[in-house]
Design a protein around this motif. Sequence first.
Motif, PDB file in Angstrom:
ATOM      1  N   ILE A  85      53.352  53.114   2.255  1.00  0.00           N
ATOM      2  CA  ILE A  85      54.776  53.322   1.994  1.00  0.00           C
ATOM      3  C   ILE A  85      55.269  54.433   2.910  1.00  0.00           C
ATOM      4  CG2 ILE A  85      56.473  54.197   0.325  1.00  0.00           C
ATOM      5  CD1 ILE A  85      54.827  52.923  -1.909  1.00  0.00           C
ATOM      6  N   LYS A  86      56.426  54.178   3.507  1.00  0.00           N
ATOM      7  CA  LYS A  86      57.135  55.199   4.277  1.00  0.00           C
ATOM      8  C   LYS A  86      58.522  55.264   3.670  1.00  0.00           C
ATOM      9  CE  LYS A  86      58.281  56.366   9.039  1.00  0.00           C
ATOM     10  NZ  LYS A  86      58.174  55.911  10.444  1.00  0.00           N
ATOM     11  N   GLN A  87      58.972  56.468   3.327  1.00  0.00           N
ATOM     12  CA  GLN A  87      60.285  56.559   2.687  1.00  0.00           C
ATOM     13  C   GLN A  87      61.008  57.827   3.094  1.00  0.00           C
ATOM     14  OE1 GLN A  87      59.057  56.313  -1.435  1.00  0.00           O
ATOM     15  NE2 GLN A  87      59.436  58.476  -1.742  1.00  0.00           N
ATOM     16  N   GLY A  88      62.327  57.728   3.062  1.00  0.00           N
ATOM     17  CA  GLY A  88      63.178  58.866   3.358  1.00  0.00           C
ATOM     18  C   GLY A  88      64.374  58.855   2.427  1.00  0.00           C
ATOM     19  N   PHE A  89      65.143  59.914   2.496  1.00  0.00           N
ATOM     20  CA  PHE A  89      66.280  60.070   1.592  1.00  0.00           C
ATOM     21  C   PHE A  89      67.576  60.228   2.370  1.00  0.00           C
ATOM     22  CE2 PHE A  89      62.533  61.117  -0.705  1.00  0.00           C
ATOM     23  CZ  PHE A  89      62.733  60.499  -1.922  1.00  0.00           C
ATOM     24  N   VAL A 125      65.449  55.255   0.969  1.00  0.00           N
ATOM     25  CA  VAL A 125      65.109  54.098   1.788  1.00  0.00           C
ATOM     26  C   VAL A 125      63.592  54.033   1.814  1.00  0.00           C
ATOM     27  CG1 VAL A 125      65.205  53.061   4.076  1.00  0.00           C
ATOM     28  CG2 VAL A 125      67.135  54.420   3.233  1.00  0.00           C
ATOM     29  N   ARG A 126      63.044  52.853   1.511  1.00  0.00           N
ATOM     30  CA  ARG A 126      61.584  52.720   1.469  1.00  0.00           C
ATOM     31  C   ARG A 126      61.165  51.503   2.273  1.00  0.00           C
ATOM     32  NH1 ARG A 126      58.614  52.854  -4.221  1.00  0.00           N
ATOM     33  NH2 ARG A 126      58.548  55.068  -3.748  1.00  0.00           N
ATOM     34  N   LEU A 127      60.093  51.685   3.029  1.00  0.00           N
ATOM     35  CA  LEU A 127      59.446  50.580   3.719  1.00  0.00           C
ATOM     36  C   LEU A 127      58.051  50.458   3.132  1.00  0.00           C
ATOM     37  CD1 LEU A 127      59.730  48.440   5.898  1.00  0.00           C
ATOM     38  CD2 LEU A 127      58.948  50.118   7.570  1.00  0.00           C
ATOM     39  N   LYS A 128      57.836  49.364   2.410  1.00  0.00           N
ATOM     40  CA  LYS A 128      56.555  49.094   1.745  1.00  0.00           C
ATOM     41  C   LYS A 128      55.916  47.951   2.522  1.00  0.00           C
ATOM     42  CE  LYS A 128      55.242  47.042  -2.609  1.00  0.00           C
ATOM     43  NZ  LYS A 128      55.673  46.733  -3.962  1.00  0.00           N
ATOM     44  N   GLU A 137      64.052  50.222   8.700  1.00  0.00           N
ATOM     45  CA  GLU A 137      63.715  51.054   9.873  1.00  0.00           C
ATOM     46  C   GLU A 137      64.957  51.739  10.430  1.00  0.00           C
ATOM     47  OE1 GLU A 137      59.834  48.582  11.527  1.00  0.00           O
ATOM     48  OE2 GLU A 137      61.842  48.003  12.223  1.00  0.00           O
ATOM     49  N   GLN A 138      66.075  51.017  10.472  1.00  0.00           N
ATOM     50  CA  GLN A 138      67.325  51.608  10.956  1.00  0.00           C
ATOM     51  C   GLN A 138      67.804  52.725  10.028  1.00  0.00           C
ATOM     52  OE1 GLN A 138      68.876  50.737  13.958  1.00  0.00           O
ATOM     53  NE2 GLN A 138      66.918  49.684  14.198  1.00  0.00           N
ATOM     54  N   LEU A 139      67.761  52.480   8.721  1.00  0.00           N
ATOM     55  CA  LEU A 139      68.211  53.495   7.763  1.00  0.00           C
ATOM     56  C   LEU A 139      67.291  54.709   7.735  1.00  0.00           C
ATOM     57  CD1 LEU A 139      69.414  51.219   4.823  1.00  0.00           C
ATOM     58  CD2 LEU A 139      70.849  52.664   6.303  1.00  0.00           C
ATOM     59  N   LEU A 140      65.991  54.519   7.940  1.00  0.00           N
ATOM     60  CA  LEU A 140      65.062  55.651   7.968  1.00  0.00           C
ATOM     61  C   LEU A 140      65.433  56.635   9.077  1.00  0.00           C
ATOM     62  CD1 LEU A 140      61.672  53.901   7.178  1.00  0.00           C
ATOM     63  CD2 LEU A 140      62.677  55.804   5.889  1.00  0.00           C
ATOM     64  N   ARG A 141      66.047  56.143  10.146  1.00  0.00           N
ATOM     65  CA  ARG A 141      66.480  57.024  11.249  1.00  0.00           C
ATOM     66  C   ARG A 141      67.646  57.922  10.840  1.00  0.00           C
ATOM     67  NH1 ARG A 141      66.168  52.133  15.178  1.00  0.00           N
ATOM     68  NH2 ARG A 141      63.954  52.184  15.687  1.00  0.00           N
ATOM     69  N   LEU A 142      68.373  57.515   9.791  1.00  0.00           N
ATOM     70  CA  LEU A 142      69.531  58.293   9.314  1.00  0.00           C
ATOM     71  C   LEU A 142      69.169  59.270   8.195  1.00  0.00           C
ATOM     72  CD1 LEU A 142      72.192  55.429   9.057  1.00  0.00           C
ATOM     73  CD2 LEU A 142      71.923  57.106  10.902  1.00  0.00           C
ATOM     74  N   CYS A 143      67.944  59.216   7.733  1.00  0.00           N
ATOM     75  CA  CYS A 143      67.542  60.009   6.572  1.00  0.00           C
ATOM     76  C   CYS A 143      67.461  61.496   6.880  1.00  0.00           C
ATOM     77  CB  CYS A 143      66.185  59.521   6.050  1.00  0.00           C
ATOM     78  SG  CYS A 143      66.302  57.942   5.194  1.00  0.00           S
ATOM     79  N   GLU A 144      67.520  62.276   5.808  1.00  0.00           N
ATOM     80  CA  GLU A 144      67.304  63.717   5.890  1.00  0.00           C
ATOM     81  C   GLU A 144      65.907  63.975   6.449  1.00  0.00           C
ATOM     82  OE1 GLU A 144      67.733  64.800   1.774  1.00  0.00           O
ATOM     83  OE2 GLU A 144      69.890  64.487   1.791  1.00  0.00           O
ATOM     84  N   ASP A 145      65.677  65.171   6.963  1.00  0.00           N
ATOM     85  CA  ASP A 145      64.347  65.535   7.452  1.00  0.00           C
ATOM     86  C   ASP A 145      63.325  65.414   6.332  1.00  0.00           C
ATOM     87  OD1 ASP A 145      65.337  66.103   9.965  1.00  0.00           O
ATOM     88  OD2 ASP A 145      65.522  68.251   9.586  1.00  0.00           O
ATOM     89  N   ILE A 203      58.487  60.826   3.946  1.00  0.00           N
ATOM     90  CA  ILE A 203      57.266  60.785   3.131  1.00  0.00           C
ATOM     91  C   ILE A 203      56.422  59.584   3.564  1.00  0.00           C
ATOM     92  CG2 ILE A 203      56.362  60.423   0.785  1.00  0.00           C
ATOM     93  CD1 ILE A 203      57.737  63.041   0.811  1.00  0.00           C
ATOM     94  N   GLU A 204      55.125  59.833   3.771  1.00  0.00           N
ATOM     95  CA  GLU A 204      54.189  58.753   4.053  1.00  0.00           C
ATOM     96  C   GLU A 204      53.045  58.853   3.060  1.00  0.00           C
ATOM     97  OE1 GLU A 204      53.541  57.521   8.164  1.00  0.00           O
ATOM     98  OE2 GLU A 204      54.770  59.249   8.747  1.00  0.00           O
ATOM     99  N   LYS A 205      52.686  57.700   2.489  1.00  0.00           N
ATOM    100  CA  LYS A 205      51.657  57.702   1.456  1.00  0.00           C
ATOM    101  C   LYS A 205      51.040  56.312   1.329  1.00  0.00           C
ATOM    102  CE  LYS A 205      55.260  57.063  -2.081  1.00  0.00           C
ATOM    103  NZ  LYS A 205      55.895  57.659  -3.253  1.00  0.00           N
ATOM    104  N   ARG A 206      49.910  56.256   0.650  1.00  0.00           N
ATOM    105  CA  ARG A 206      49.288  54.989   0.278  1.00  0.00           C
ATOM    106  C   ARG A 206      49.355  54.912  -1.231  1.00  0.00           C
ATOM    107  NH1 ARG A 206      46.962  50.524   1.616  1.00  0.00           N
ATOM    108  NH2 ARG A 206      47.202  50.953   3.819  1.00  0.00           N
ATOM    109  N   ARG A 207      49.842  53.786  -1.723  1.00  0.00           N
ATOM    110  CA  ARG A 207      49.952  53.570  -3.167  1.00  0.00           C
ATOM    111  C   ARG A 207      48.851  52.622  -3.616  1.00  0.00           C
ATOM    112  NH1 ARG A 207      55.542  52.857  -5.903  1.00  0.00           N
ATOM    113  NH2 ARG A 207      55.282  55.119  -5.831  1.00  0.00           N
TER     114      ARG A 207
END
Length: 158
Positions: A26-30, A41-44, A76-84, A87-91
């Motif tokens: 999972i890669k996610q941003g806010f 925004v989450r990419l699973k 992927e496009q929205l992750l570029r707009l996220c706050e600094d 988060i990267e993790k394995r669920r």
Amino acid sequence: MTVEIERKFLVTSNDFKKEAVKSYSIKQGFLNSYKERTVRVRLKEDIGYLTVKGKSSDDGLVRFEWETEITKHEAEQLLRLCEDGIIEKRRYEVKLYNHTLEIDEFYGDNEGLVIAEVELQSINEEFNKPIWLGKEVTGDIRYYNSQLSKQPFKNWNK
């Protein structure tokens, strides 16, 4: 509109990995990480999600949640707009009778942190706790992903 009832725990060993029925990255941003609401925004793996969460109850157990699936490209496009602080993790998912524990093993600036979450049908619902489930951290905002993106685990005074 749904209401999420969730409890969070620290994980004390890697034994959960032997019990996992599946795992995925999972890669996610806010886009917004205000206390009153977060927009995530989450990419699973190859599927994107846009999620809005409301403010948690005082005990941290209950909050509004709305989520919709989006394409990988949109995520992927929205992750570029996220706050600094992406988060990267394995669920890992572990089945416990009629519950599923979701265990997040964090990477990057949150390396070393492993948190388990369980969603419940009611605030007082009981569930079987495996031996590797440690201290409950429900309601401790330091463990919210939106906070980990701003104040990563590596910077905590442990």
